[in-house]
Write a protein that holds these residues in place. Structure first.
Motif, PDB file in Angstrom:
ATOM      1  N   ALA A  23      55.291  47.658  52.765  1.00 21.65           N
ATOM      2  CA  ALA A  23      54.390  48.718  53.253  1.00 21.65           C
ATOM      3  C   ALA A  23      53.187  48.114  53.985  1.00 21.65           C
ATOM      4  CB  ALA A  23      53.927  49.588  52.098  1.00 21.65           C
ATOM      5  N   ILE A  24      52.719  46.974  53.507  1.00 21.37           N
ATOM      6  CA  ILE A  24      51.575  46.326  54.183  1.00 21.37           C
ATOM      7  C   ILE A  24      51.998  45.814  55.558  1.00 21.37           C
ATOM      8  CG2 ILE A  24      49.988  44.352  54.112  1.00 21.37           C
ATOM      9  CD1 ILE A  24      49.933  44.696  51.036  1.00 21.37           C
ATOM     10  N   LEU A  25      53.151  45.159  55.614  1.00 22.35           N
ATOM     11  CA  LEU A  25      53.609  44.620  56.902  1.00 22.35           C
ATOM     12  C   LEU A  25      53.919  45.738  57.890  1.00 22.35           C
ATOM     13  CD1 LEU A  25      55.850  41.537  56.021  1.00 22.35           C
ATOM     14  CD2 LEU A  25      53.374  41.673  56.326  1.00 22.35           C
ATOM     15  N   ALA A  26      54.377  46.867  57.367  1.00 24.72           N
ATOM     16  CA  ALA A  26      54.726  47.996  58.247  1.00 24.72           C
ATOM     17  C   ALA A  26      53.507  48.548  58.980  1.00 24.72           C
ATOM     18  CB  ALA A  26      55.398  49.099  57.434  1.00 24.72           C
ATOM     19  N   ASP A  93      45.252  46.024  44.101  1.00 17.27           N
ATOM     20  CA  ASP A  93      46.240  45.890  43.033  1.00 17.27           C
ATOM     21  C   ASP A  93      47.643  46.008  43.616  1.00 17.27           C
ATOM     22  OD1 ASP A  93      44.070  45.815  41.385  1.00 17.27           O
ATOM     23  OD2 ASP A  93      44.493  47.698  40.349  1.00 17.27           O
ATOM     24  N   ALA A  94      48.615  45.510  42.842  1.00 17.96           N
ATOM     25  CA  ALA A  94      50.001  45.490  43.320  1.00 17.96           C
ATOM     26  C   ALA A  94      50.770  46.749  42.955  1.00 17.96           C
ATOM     27  CB  ALA A  94      50.719  44.279  42.731  1.00 17.96           C
ATOM     28  N   ASP A  95      50.151  47.661  42.207  1.00 22.48           N
ATOM     29  CA  ASP A  95      50.930  48.730  41.567  1.00 22.48           C
ATOM     30  C   ASP A  95      50.920  50.061  42.328  1.00 22.48           C
ATOM     31  OD1 ASP A  95      48.322  49.433  41.208  1.00 22.48           O
ATOM     32  OD2 ASP A  95      48.372  49.426  39.017  1.00 22.48           O
ATOM     33  N   PHE A  96      50.478  50.042  43.596  1.00 26.98           N
ATOM     34  CA  PHE A  96      50.399  51.239  44.443  1.00 26.98           C
ATOM     35  C   PHE A  96      49.301  52.211  44.021  1.00 26.98           C
ATOM     36  CE2 PHE A  96      54.493  49.874  46.117  1.00 26.98           C
ATOM     37  CZ  PHE A  96      54.354  50.192  47.460  1.00 26.98           C
ATOM     38  N   SER A  97      48.492  51.848  43.020  1.00 27.42           N
ATOM     39  CA  SER A  97      47.298  52.663  42.774  1.00 27.42           C
ATOM     40  C   SER A  97      46.391  52.578  43.998  1.00 27.42           C
ATOM     41  CB  SER A  97      46.539  52.138  41.558  1.00 27.42           C
ATOM     42  OG  SER A  97      47.260  52.387  40.388  1.00 27.42           O
ATOM     43  N   LYS A 101      48.024  52.385  52.831  1.00 24.98           N
ATOM     44  CA  LYS A 101      47.666  53.207  53.999  1.00 24.98           C
ATOM     45  C   LYS A 101      46.167  53.241  54.275  1.00 24.98           C
ATOM     46  CE  LYS A 101      47.613  57.588  51.490  1.00 24.98           C
ATOM     47  NZ  LYS A 101      48.412  58.736  51.112  1.00 24.98           N
ATOM     48  N   TYR A 102      45.355  52.817  53.275  1.00 23.25           N
ATOM     49  CA  TYR A 102      43.914  52.816  53.491  1.00 23.25           C
ATOM     50  C   TYR A 102      43.385  51.521  54.114  1.00 23.25           C
ATOM     51  CZ  TYR A 102      44.221  56.868  50.430  1.00 23.25           C
ATOM     52  OH  TYR A 102      44.560  58.080  49.879  1.00 23.25           O
ATOM     53  N   ILE A 204      42.559  58.047  47.594  1.00 24.22           N
ATOM     54  CA  ILE A 204      43.149  58.778  46.475  1.00 24.22           C
ATOM     55  C   ILE A 204      43.882  57.764  45.620  1.00 24.22           C
ATOM     56  CG2 ILE A 204      44.838  60.545  45.815  1.00 24.22           C
ATOM     57  CD1 ILE A 204      43.908  62.038  48.379  1.00 24.22           C
ATOM     58  N   PHE A 205      43.364  57.574  44.412  1.00 25.04           N
ATOM     59  CA  PHE A 205      43.901  56.583  43.486  1.00 25.04           C
ATOM     60  C   PHE A 205      45.014  57.239  42.680  1.00 25.04           C
ATOM     61  CE2 PHE A 205      44.167  54.382  39.485  1.00 25.04           C
ATOM     62  CZ  PHE A 205      43.795  53.065  39.705  1.00 25.04           C
ATOM     63  N   GLU A 206      46.216  56.711  42.802  1.00 23.90           N
ATOM     64  CA  GLU A 206      47.353  57.247  42.038  1.00 23.90           C
ATOM     65  C   GLU A 206      47.594  56.330  40.846  1.00 23.90           C
ATOM     66  OE1 GLU A 206      49.076  59.926  42.925  1.00 23.90           O
ATOM     67  OE2 GLU A 206      48.707  60.185  45.075  1.00 23.90           O
ATOM     68  N   ASP A 207      47.884  56.904  39.719  1.00 26.62           N
ATOM     69  CA  ASP A 207      48.217  56.072  38.567  1.00 26.62           C
ATOM     70  C   ASP A 207      49.523  55.340  38.863  1.00 26.62           C
ATOM     71  OD1 ASP A 207      47.545  54.979  36.187  1.00 26.62           O
ATOM     72  OD2 ASP A 207      47.814  56.796  34.994  1.00 26.62           O
ATOM     73  N   ARG A 208      49.686  54.168  38.270  1.00 24.24           N
ATOM     74  CA  ARG A 208      50.892  53.394  38.580  1.00 24.24           C
ATOM     75  C   ARG A 208      52.141  54.146  38.139  1.00 24.24           C
ATOM     76  NH1 ARG A 208      51.931  48.177  37.342  1.00 24.24           N
ATOM     77  NH2 ARG A 208      49.881  47.377  36.870  1.00 24.24           N
TER      78      ARG A 208
END
Ligand SMILES: Nc1nc2c(ncn2[C@@H]2O[C@H](COP(=O)(O)OP(=O)(O)O)[C@@H](O)[C@H]2O)c(=O)[nH]1
Ligand SMILES: [Mg+2]
Length: 235
Positions: A23-26, A93-97, A101-102, A204-208
């Motif tokens: 997702a980061i490279l995209a 963090d690595a957990d998508f929290s 996209k930000y 928007i912080f999503e829980d892991r």
């Protein structure tokens, strides 16, 4: 073109790391390197990161075989990015929290500020989906830390943020007292004392969704205790 490093500390993130790096490279941000710093995770996160490193020049991996801790892992990675002549250093963090996209927002505002925080507590931001007990605890902890340290931002415990190189050069990374997650507030406090400018952009912080948190009550209490130590040590 400025050089950006995205520092990602990992411990048992085998279920997240590949999707995160992709997702980061995209985002296709020029001159961006994703730097994984893995503490010999028993679930094989390091091996997954190694495979991806071979596939992309924009991924690098640091393996720490002896040391363990979110704090010291971050410091080791920051020192590495300074040696590699990074201009902007993001940590997440690595957990998508912390959703990748930000990253473009962080990089947009870092042109005008020394530190940009991905913030849950400015208009447009949100701390999603957590249990009510954790919400109460983190609200208390956040207000206590903010009040104690006198830092002028709302999300003092956000671990999703971007620094200009000069901030990390100025705060004497080799003499930090945190080894755990309190490193996040320690760095912010030292930067505040040096007068660096800060800006909060909403996230928007999503829980892991996958893997497990390493945070527990013991770590939280230690973090609160560390705040006293910062006040004592840094004037
Ligand atoms: N390298 C390293 N990373 C860690 C360690 N402990 C936690 N992390 C990473 O730090 C980030 C935040 O940890 P997490 O468990 O999600 O904490 P929470 O978000 O506060 O629940 C994640 O990317 C973890 O994999 C550690 O001891 N070493
Ligand atoms: Mg997390």
């Amino acid at each position: 073109m400025p050089k950006t490093y995205v520092v990602i500390p990992t411990y048992n993130e085998a279920e997240n790391i590949e999707a995160l790096l992709k997702a980061i490279l995209a985002l296709e941000i020029p001159e961006l390197i994703a730097l994984v710093v893995d503490d010999n995770s028993p679930d094989g996160t390091g091996a997954i990161a190694d495979r991806l490193e071979k596939e992309s020049p924009n991924i690098k991996v640091i393996h720490r075989m002896k040391d363990r801790g979110r704090g010291s892992a971050g410091i080791e990675a920051f020192n590495f990015t300074l040696k590699e002549e990074a201009d902007y250093i993001i940590e997440m963090d690595a957990d998508f929290s912390h959703h990748p996209k930000y990253i473009p927002d962080l990089l947009k505002y870092i042109k005008d500020y020394d530190i940009v925080l991905g913030s849950r507590f400015v208009p447009g931001g949100k701390d999603s989906d957590r249990g009510w007990s954790r919400k109460i605890i983190t609200t208390f902890a956040r207000n206590y830390i903010k009040w104690m340290l006198g830092v002028k931002v709302n999300d003092v415990t956000s671990g999703y943020r971007c620094f200009r190189r000069r901030v990390l050069e100025a705060i004497d990374l080799d003499h930090m007292i945190s080894t755990g997650p309190s490193i996040v507030s320690e760095i912010l406090y030292k930067a505040h004392l040096k007068g660096f400018s800060m800006y909060e952009t909403p996230i928007i912080f999503e829980d892991r969704k996958k893997g497990e948190t390493k945070l527990n009550l013991g770590i939280l209490l230690k973090t609160l205790w560390m705040i006293f130590e910062f006040k004592r040590k840094y004037k």
